[in-house]
Scaffold this active site. Sequence first.
Site, PDB file in Angstrom:
ATOM      1  N   GLU A 503       0.882  -1.014   0.317  1.00 40.02           N
ATOM      2  CA  GLU A 503      -0.190  -0.029  -0.118  1.00 40.02           C
ATOM      3  C   GLU A 503       0.789   1.420  -0.039  1.00 40.02           C
ATOM      4  O   GLU A 503       0.313   2.579   0.293  1.00 40.02           O
ATOM      5  CB  GLU A 503      -1.012  -0.236   1.084  1.00 40.02           C
ATOM      6  CG  GLU A 503      -1.787  -1.132   1.065  1.00 40.02           C
ATOM      7  CD  GLU A 503      -2.651  -0.681   2.198  1.00 40.02           C
ATOM      8  OE1 GLU A 503      -3.029   0.276   2.716  1.00 40.02           O
ATOM      9  OE2 GLU A 503      -4.044  -1.926   2.563  1.00 40.02           O
ATOM     10  N   GLY A 504       2.024   1.157  -0.876  1.00 40.57           N
ATOM     11  CA  GLY A 504       2.836   2.618  -0.905  1.00 40.57           C
ATOM     12  C   GLY A 504       4.433   2.010   0.049  1.00 40.57           C
ATOM     13  O   GLY A 504       4.247   2.356   1.080  1.00 40.57           O
TER      14      GLY A 504
END
Length: 849
Positions: A503-504
């Site tokens: 998620e990043g």
Amino acid sequence: MTALFLAVLVLSLLLLAYYRIPLLISIAILAGLTFAFTELRHFYPIPGWFRWSFGIMTVSLAGFAIKPLRRLFISNRLFSVYRKVMPRLSTTEREALDAGTVWWERELFSGKPRWRRLLRQPAPSLSEVEQEFINGPVEELCLMLDDWEISDQLQDLPAPVWQFIRDNGFFSMIIPAQYGGLEFSAQANSAVVMKLASANLTAAVTVMVPNSLGPGELLLHYGTEEQREYYLPRLASGADIPCFALTSPLAGSDAGSMPDCGIVCTGEFEGEQVLGLRLSWDKRYITLAPVATLLGLAFRAYDPDGLLGEEKDLGITCALIPVDTPGVEIGNRHMPVGAVFMNGPTRGKDIFIPMGWLIGGQERIGQGWRMLMQSLAAGRAISLPSLGVAGGKMTSMLTGAYARIRTQFDVPIGYFGGVEEPLCRIGGRTYRMDSARLLTLIALDKGEKPSVLSAINKYALTEGNRQCILDAMDVHGGKGIIQGPNNYLARAYQALPISITVEGANILTRSMIIFGQGVIRAHPCLLKEMTAVTGIANSQARRVFDNALFEHIGYTISNLVRSLLLGLTGSRLTPAPVRGQHAAWYRLLTRFCAVFAFISDSVLVLLGGKFKFKEKLSGRLADTLIHLYMASAMLKRYEDDGRPQDDLPLLTWAMEDSLYTIQQSLLGVLRNFPVPVLGRLVYWLVFPLGLPCKGPSDKTVKAVARLLLDENEARDRLTDGIYISDKDDASGRVHKAFHLVLEAAPAERAIKNALKKTVNFENYEGLVTRATQSGVITEEQATMVRLAQQASARVIAVDEFPFQQSEVFMQQAAAASRGAAESVEQTAEPEPEPEAEAELEAKQQPELP
């Protein structure tokens, strides 16, 4: 007298800037002072230069208030300059900036946060139904989870656990009740994930993914009514298991460059020729993919034949594809380190789908990136931060207990100064992490989708968890590095890179997103300026730019003045919303907000569009913003909890550590300022009396460590919300031994004082017998000491396996390695035949003379 009049003149200007008096009101005030001093000259000898200075300032400001005049001579000229230096934003960058909303971070960027507005926000709470679910099904699910069995024997959740998750609606926390879902708040969603994560990471990830970024979230906000009516009940009941495929081998952090594509065309569907897309994709790292029945897919849509219009590249699009669709390849597994949740690749080649399978239908084609960013703005603030806080709470509880149980040199290791430091960091960080989690959940439940705060939470809470677990491993020593059913840290330690990466990736999140996106979204003027100069250069754009530019100038001057005056007065010039010893922290945070805002503007002005590539500067400014937010969250939590005095050591360490981090991060920016001479000048302006923060004291460190070494209300509040096992498993044995050791401590001290020997689990029987016979302790106390020492021995013990079993482990590892190699070979280009290879080599040989 000249000096006095000069001081009055300067102070008047400074106060107007400090309090941000609007331009027209400032002109009126200066005009009034000019008139007053002119009249007073009849009664008191006021110098002419003094009266003229006020008059000149009044006229000058009046000139800036005449907008056509200032546009003609200033803003229109700067408008052209800005258009040349302002970097062009890609479509994905602009959609990422537009995603979500802005909340408390806007106040931090303002340089003048309104604390009372923050304190008026509701305290976190769960509904009665939500609390019953956590006390009932969640607790029951935790009891079903055996970490060693799941991770090392089955490498999957047992079948009864999968069924229990489906039957009790764990996949439906975000789905409205009208579709059969639980319709929980963000706070309940987080509480469920956090409690499950404290029992078993695999179960927590399995539950959290369908309730985060995925088909359910996308359908809720962007699906057609027909799609919602069909899929949401199936997702809520567990009839469909969803996954969402975004990452591909060539597009990781830069997901916008994905090569997966869908070509608009006509094709046959259910016996008819319909308009649709022919898809090809190669995705990996997709959680739940091996067991999914419904595949969410992100791809780039193209219309080369112009079937939908003149645009050829339609942009990123999202679709829902049943996995039993012919040609969908799914089912293989990746094996994440430290966890065995289902994760794997999915591929497809030339698969036709109708337009009705696009999420939202044909009208949503090309809107996928915006949809994903909007959904991520909320989901990223819940899932991984909840895992991070669970790790902090578990290490706080178990490491404090172990440090009290384990003795060396006849002293519990938690009483050694060197161990107090990691214990304190674990407790303080956990308090800070949980505070940030709770404050962000309040925003989500108010309907906000704070994209910047979600990035802050994802980064800071997963990094905080990493530090907590590393410190816990240091305290546990050999106990933490031997695998087996008796080790409650190893899996969490091994799995740390997962939440750091997904998620990043944290490196990207810190160096590019938090400040880079935050300054554009939360700055009061910057986005207006960028929008004006990157659009069509018409008169309306120039007027918008003019207003934003002069607002920006006033904002920067005000933050400079506020930084200087608050630095000269020790922050006493600004009020605090509360009284007491922690009021000073509000004042210092207000000062640091002004310094942060001024330094940010200074860097942006000097670098312009080049700042986009100054990732180290952006990272330091991100660190500042992170700790400004987390410090705000801690102060809010302290008020929400009723200002418990027992929590003051935790709050003190965490606040002093955050304030020191803010100071050092800003100092790092100034030491690497784009223009070094200006960096030194700014330093003296914002820190005129030197650096105000020194970090936590040893006294505070000891106080926090002692909280973790005993049973008390502060420790209970710190660890609230996690699963506390009462079974005969690894963590359950720690809880039992900790309680018994504390109960037996008075008797053991009596034995040591009387017999001059320290009780341990090797000599306790003889010492207890002698102490009982001599009347030093009672029979009841003797029993307590025996139980405490026996329980301590079980906690300190590590696992050992027969040699033959270790050979089985090696064989399993070798098999997994061979499987990975075979997977690579399948995707690699085939090697040429020997004859073809020889012919190729002959062609490549140079011709001899």
